[in-house]
Structure formats: structure tokens, C-alpha cells
Design a protein around this motif. Structure first.
Motif, mmCIF file in Angstrom:
data_model
loop_
_atom_site.group_PDB
_atom_site.id
_atom_site.type_symbol
_atom_site.label_atom_id
_atom_site.label_comp_id
_atom_site.label_asym_id
_atom_site.label_seq_id
_atom_site.Cartn_x
_atom_site.Cartn_y
_atom_site.Cartn_z
ATOM 1 N N LYS A 129 31.609 86.089 124.888
ATOM 2 C CA LYS A 129 32.924 86.658 124.586
ATOM 3 C C LYS A 129 33.617 85.983 123.419
ATOM 4 O O LYS A 129 34.490 86.575 122.790
ATOM 5 N N GLY A 130 33.275 84.728 123.143
ATOM 6 C CA GLY A 130 33.870 84.026 122.010
ATOM 7 C C GLY A 130 35.362 83.809 122.167
ATOM 8 O O GLY A 130 35.911 83.865 123.264
ATOM 9 N N LEU A 131 36.017 83.559 121.051
ATOM 10 C CA LEU A 131 37.458 83.340 121.007
ATOM 11 C C LEU A 131 38.035 84.194 119.890
ATOM 12 O O LEU A 131 37.494 84.220 118.776
ATOM 13 N N PHE A 132 39.110 84.877 120.199
ATOM 14 C CA PHE A 132 39.794 85.694 119.204
ATOM 15 C C PHE A 132 40.167 84.803 118.017
ATOM 16 O O PHE A 132 40.668 83.701 118.197
ATOM 17 N N PRO A 133 39.927 85.274 116.796
ATOM 18 C CA PRO A 133 40.219 84.426 115.631
ATOM 19 C C PRO A 133 41.716 84.145 115.487
ATOM 20 O O PRO A 133 42.554 85.002 115.768
#
Length: 184
Positions: free
Chosen positions: A150-154
Motif C-alpha cells: 500500500k505504500g505511503l501517500f506522497p
């Protein structure tokens, strides 16, 4: 100065801990993401290890919307601090924009703060006992899966980016306050 501060970071990055410090230093109301999520997670029986069903997010969204309405109608002297994890899905930006809009409507200064932390430190922190008390993620494998899928929103261009592995929570909160003073 009326403010809305938005602390965004991955699970175990220190959002709540820094938010508590920031709230103590400024008097702003802390709206931790688990304040919104926990009534639903607790009712469901979340254990911090088992993946949550997709439908649960529709219910937490209802709690979030009610909270946002209350914040938009808050007294003219009430500042707020929000904490949240935003995945790298473009739709996640709507919460950021909603808070920006509420700040503008309330004539408050908006301060987005992105918290980063090396993966190995997040894995070390995620199993700390205090996390289990608030239905937070406590499984290192789930954390790694979340981070990798899912990562991290920039961070937006106007965000302060802080590595929470390099400073204690009190110092991070002070850095946010100093940055907010510089920014106005």
C-alpha cells in the motif's frame, strides 16, 4: 493562531505520541485516527493481527465524516491535530483536501506533517505493548505487507517531513511548532 495540523505516517511512526506532545504544548484538540477507528474495531473484535474486512472501512468513514462535521463547526478558538496513515492510493488524498478545505472555511492555518521512519525501526516499534491497548496493528508481517503493497501517500509540496527515528517525540513536536511559526 487557529490551526489544523495533520500528522501523516505509516503505522508505528509515532503519530499518536507526537500528537499527544503537540496537543500538550499547544492545547489543540487531538483527533487521533484510532479515536475514529476504535469504536468500529472494538465492536468488530479486531485483534491487531488479523486483517480487517473491507466493509469495516465504510463504517469508519461514517465516523470520520461525523468528526469532520464537528470540526468544521468547532468554536473559533479550537485548533485541531489529526493523525492518519494514508496509503499510496490517489483516492487517499481526499482526506488531505477535506482538511485543507475545513481549515480554509474556518480561517485556520493548515500544517501537513509527513512522518517517516526506516522500516526496521517500524518493525521494532509495532510490537510494543502499548499498541495492543488501542487496537493498533501489532504484527510485523502485516506491517511489512502494508508498507510494501500500500505504500505511503506522497507528501504534498507544503508539508514538513520529519524522520521520527532521529528525534524524540517532544523534539519532533517542538519542530512542528517552530515550523508553523516560521510558515505564517
Amino acid at each position: 493562531m487557529l490551526t489544523i495540523t495533520y500528522l501523516v505516517g505509516p503505522p508505528a511512526s509515532g503519530k499518536l505520541t507526537i500528537g499527544l506532545e503537540l496537543s500538550a504544548m499547544t492545547g489543540a484538540a487531538l483527533i487521533d485516527n484510532h479515536l475514529i477507528n476504535d469504536p468500529i474495531f472494538l465492536a468488530y473484535g479486531a485483534d491487531g493481527r488479523t486483517p480487517l474486512p473491507e466493509w469495516i472501512w465504510d463504517l469508519t468513514a461514517q465516523v470520520r465524516e461525523a468528526t469532520m462535521t464537528a470540526v468544521s463547526r468547532a468554536t473559533k478558538t479550537t485548533s485541531h491535530i489529526f493523525t492518519n496513515y494514508l496509503s499510496d492510493d490517489p483516492s487517499e488524498g481526499r482526506v488531505l483536501e477535506q482538511l485543507r478545505s475545513i481549515a480554509e472555511e474556518r480561517q485556520a492555518h493548515f500544517f501537513p506533517v509527513w512522518l517517516t521512519c526506516p522500516e526496521e525501526e517500524l518493525v521494532r516499534r509495532v510490537v510494543l505493548p502499548a499498541r495492543a491497548e488501542r487496537q493498533k496493528m501489532i504484527d510485523p508481517d502485516s506491517l511489512l505487507q502494508t508498507l510494501r503493497t500500500k505504500g505511503l501517500f506522497p507528501a504534498p509540496p507544503d508539508a514538513l517531513v520529519l524522520d521520527t527515528s532521529t528525534m524524540p517525540p517532544h523534539a519532533a513536536a517542538k519542530r512542528v511548532i517552530d515550523w508553523a511559526r516560521e510558515d505564517r
